[in-house]
Each structure stands twice: as structure tokens, then as C-alpha cells.
Design an enzyme around this catalytic site. Structure first.
Site, mmCIF file in Angstrom:
data_model
loop_
_atom_site.group_PDB
_atom_site.id
_atom_site.type_symbol
_atom_site.label_atom_id
_atom_site.label_comp_id
_atom_site.label_asym_id
_atom_site.label_seq_id
_atom_site.Cartn_x
_atom_site.Cartn_y
_atom_site.Cartn_z
ATOM 1 C CE LYS A 35 -3.243 2.211 4.071
ATOM 2 N NZ LYS A 35 -2.387 1.086 4.511
ATOM 3 C CB SER A 94 -0.943 0.013 1.208
ATOM 4 O OG SER A 94 -0.219 0.181 2.396
#
Lengths: 210, 210
Positions: free
Chosen positions: B169, B133
Site C-alpha cells: 500500500k 489494489s
DNA sequence: ATATGCAGTGGTTATATGTTCAGTGTCAAG
DNA sequence: CTTGACACTGAACATATAACCACTGCATAT
């Protein structure tokens, strides 16, 4: 200093690890739970023993107020956790290994050999990457790459000397052709050496500061 | 990071000095006595303010279980080549800081604080990245990311707790909207927190074994 | 003037936590 | 066989400690 029993060593070790990782001391019940005891008194006995033998100090009646007075052999427990110091070069002017001067290092880095993926007692060093030629291999401009001098195999990422400067490339060694260097960036061409290929070492790990 | 009032700075300073000198954290009553308050509630208010502003973390209902998340005016003098030891977690199941079990560390890593880009506060840890990600930020599956607990700013890469698992993230904090998390991969959607955003720390550096 | 945030008093309550007491089982030494 | 050190159970008990509620005083800003 009195000897500790096995169990007492375990308790003391848990105290150290817990406080190191959590930042405060465990309560008696937390110790009990960790070891699976059913009675807090089991813990109390061990703590009293540790205190009598002089390994810890406590404040009677107060919560989580330990103090370890004697550190057990917790310095460098395993050889795999050996930390070594390496120079960081911005570039390596002349041909490694003879040409490196100590003053050429722009920084120093210290990592344990397990993390760095290198062996002890080899003349490893780190290289500050310049350019985007290895970006498709996830190596970016500014990354530090830890290099271990060794003979490369096909597919290794290596530090190689080209035109008097060191660059990072992937080492490709076809079955029936001379080896060449491949940049992991579609915009860069392969490098077929004209005369000789000087490999300074294999890249073992990458360290990037964000 | 919100500003502290004078009184709050004094309280935070006392916490640091006390824990440094005594080896454990002061109880609310000990803080009260040190400042000459007549009510423990005066202390409670300040601690709550410090916690809301992100300078400390506490565990509700438990005694002397602080954790300083942000070091004030304390700077490592010259020993920038100090090596510290950190646990490496594959995942952090429940909410940090409470949920970390001793056995959860899958490895340990030792780097000097200068290379790792962290402070000496000893609460840092490393996280083994799973998934792709963050690939567009150059963070790959299997990388180790060194995390320092701190309050994130807009654009920082953070370790955050989502659905009981920790992921990496980018932290985005618009001027007039609640913060959210952004994956650095076009195939992954943004993550807008439904209730609360639990940030475990800021990514300071990356270590990858080749 | 009215609100709002900061700093604090005073007293109460719930519980987290250390402590003690009375035992059990094991194992090695005398 | 007895003794004693060690490791632990199980159940209380005392208090250290955090948390809560209602209220006061003082600034500063709206």
C-alpha cells in the site's frame, strides 16, 4: 578438510541460510526445532562435529556466536540462478543487430536468467521505455524492459524499429492478414507497416525503479 | 527519521563495526564493557532509543538478535554492480521479522543493487504481489516487488502487515494526524490502523515477468 | 522553579541458551 | 559377535543475557 556427513551438511546449510536471511545466528533450540529434534543434544553433537572438522568456530558458553570458517559450495548452486549482464539502451538508432555499438548503452543491468525470463547465450538487452504508448499493458515511461531477440508470436510485446527509432508495441498477427503493431493506449493508433516490420526482440520482463 | 544523539551514534557505529568484524552481534554486556559503563542499563536505554527511532530492530528476550534497519554513513564505494541474492515470499504470515520461516521463500531472485535501487544491507527481500489494489500505481497481480526494510516517508509504497497478511500500500503521513495506508485503486478503501502499523519495508523496484 | 529528555549507577529477576551426563537404536567394518 | 561411528532421546544443570525497578546528575527549555 574432513568430509561432512549428510546430516552435518544439512546443519551447516541451515546455519548459512538462517544467518543470511535473519541477520544473526540461530540458537541451538532454534536449530533443534527446525529439524524436528526432541533433544538439544542432537544439535550439540553436530555442531561439535562441524567445529572439529573445521567448518565453523564457536565461542564456548556464549549465545549465537558462530562463525563459518569454510563456505560450502554455495556459489551458484543451480544453473537457473545464473546471472547475466545486459546493456541498457535508451534507443537503438540503426537496425539491430548490426548497428549497435557498445558505447550506445546508457547503463548496464544484471539479473539472473530465471527472473528475467530469458535464455542463456542469447543476445538479450534492456530498453528504457519512453512514452505512454503501452500504459494499458502496465508498462510506464521510464521502465526498463528486458528484450530477448526471437521471432514473435501473436500477442507478444515486442521491440520494433519504426522510423529509425525503437518502440515497444504489441505484435498482432491475424490469420489472413499481414501483422501489425498495436499500442496499449487508446489514444494511440495501430501501426500498419508500409514496407517491412523489423522486430528486434520479444519483451520478457520489466524492471521499474520506484 | 529522527536524529540520533552523539552517544546513540556511537552505539550504532559500534554495533555495525562489531558485527562486521566478529560476524555476530554484541551482547549488552559487551557493549557496556566497550564503552566502560558500569551498568548494563545504560546500554539498554540507548538500544531502546535506537529501536524507537527506527535504526535497529531487536527480538525481545532473545540474545544477540539485532538487525540494523538503517545504515548510517556507509556507502558502497564503487562496486555499484554488485549482485545480491534475495528470497521471494508469496506472503509473510506472522509479523516480520520474527515470523519468517526458512521454507516460506517461494523463489529467489538475483539483481544488482543498482538496478534494484537498494543498499547492500542484505536484509532486502522480494514480495509476490497478489491482487489489484495497487493497479493505479502500475503494480499488477503477480509482480515481484523488491522491498528494503526501512522507515517509510510520506508517499512511499510499503509492504505492511494487516490482519496477519502482507499487502502493498501507499504510506500516507499527514502533518497532524496518524499515518494510514492508501490503496492505489479507486475500488479499495483507505486503511486506518486500529492499533499499530507494522511496516515491513519500502518498495524499491518492481520486476514483472511477461 | 519546574519540567523534560539524556546519560548513567546499582542491584534484582526471569529466562534464553549452552553444556553435560546417561542412555537407545542402527549400520557397517573387523 | 564385537566394536565403533553416527544420529538421536530425555533430563538435568550452569550461566549468559536481557529486562526491570529505583534513583542520581546534568543539561536545556517552559
Amino acid at each position: 578438510m574432513d568430509e561432512l556427513t549428510l546430516r552435518q551438511q544439512e546443519i551447516l546449510g541451515f546455519l548459512q541460510v538462517f544467518s543470511q536471511e535473519r541477520g544473526f545466528w540461530p540458537s541451538i533450540r532454534e536449530i533443534r526445532d527446525h529439524f524436528g529434534f526432541n533433544s538439544t543434544n542432537a544439535v550439540v553433537g553436530h555442531l561439535r562435529a562441524l567445529e572439529n572438522k573445521g567448518y565453523i568456530t564457536r565461542i564456548a558458553g556464549q549465545a549465537r556466536t558462530y562463525r563459518i570458517t569454510y563456505e560450502t559450495s554455495e556459489e551458484s548452486p543451480k544453473e537457473s540462478l545464473e546471472v547475466i549482464d545486459m546493456p541498457v539502451y535508451g534507443n537503438i538508432a540503426a537496425g539491430y543487430p548490426d548497428g549497435i555499438e557498445q558505447g550506445d548503452a546508457i547503463d548496464r543491468i544484471q539479473v539472473d536468467i530465471n527472473t528475467a525470463g530469458i535464455r542463456r547465450s542469447r543476445r538479450s538487452f534492456a530498453l528504457k521505455v519512453r512514452g505512454e504508448s503501452m500504459i494499458d499493458a502496465g508498462i510506464h515511461d521510464g521502465d526498463m524492459v528486458i528484450i530477448e531477440p526471437a521471432l514473435p508470436n501473436d500477442g507478444d510485446i515486442v521491440a520494433a524499429l519504426i522510423d529509425g527509432a525503437t518502440t515497444l508495441k504489441r505484435f498482432i498477427k491475424p490469420n489472413s492478414a499481414p501483422p501489425y503493431l498495436k499500442a496499449e493506449n487508446v489514444n494511440y493508433p495501430d501501426l500498419h507497416p508500409v514496407s517491412e516490420l523489423v522486430i528486434q526482440g520479444i519483451a520478457r520482463s520489466i524492471v521499474r525503479k520506484l
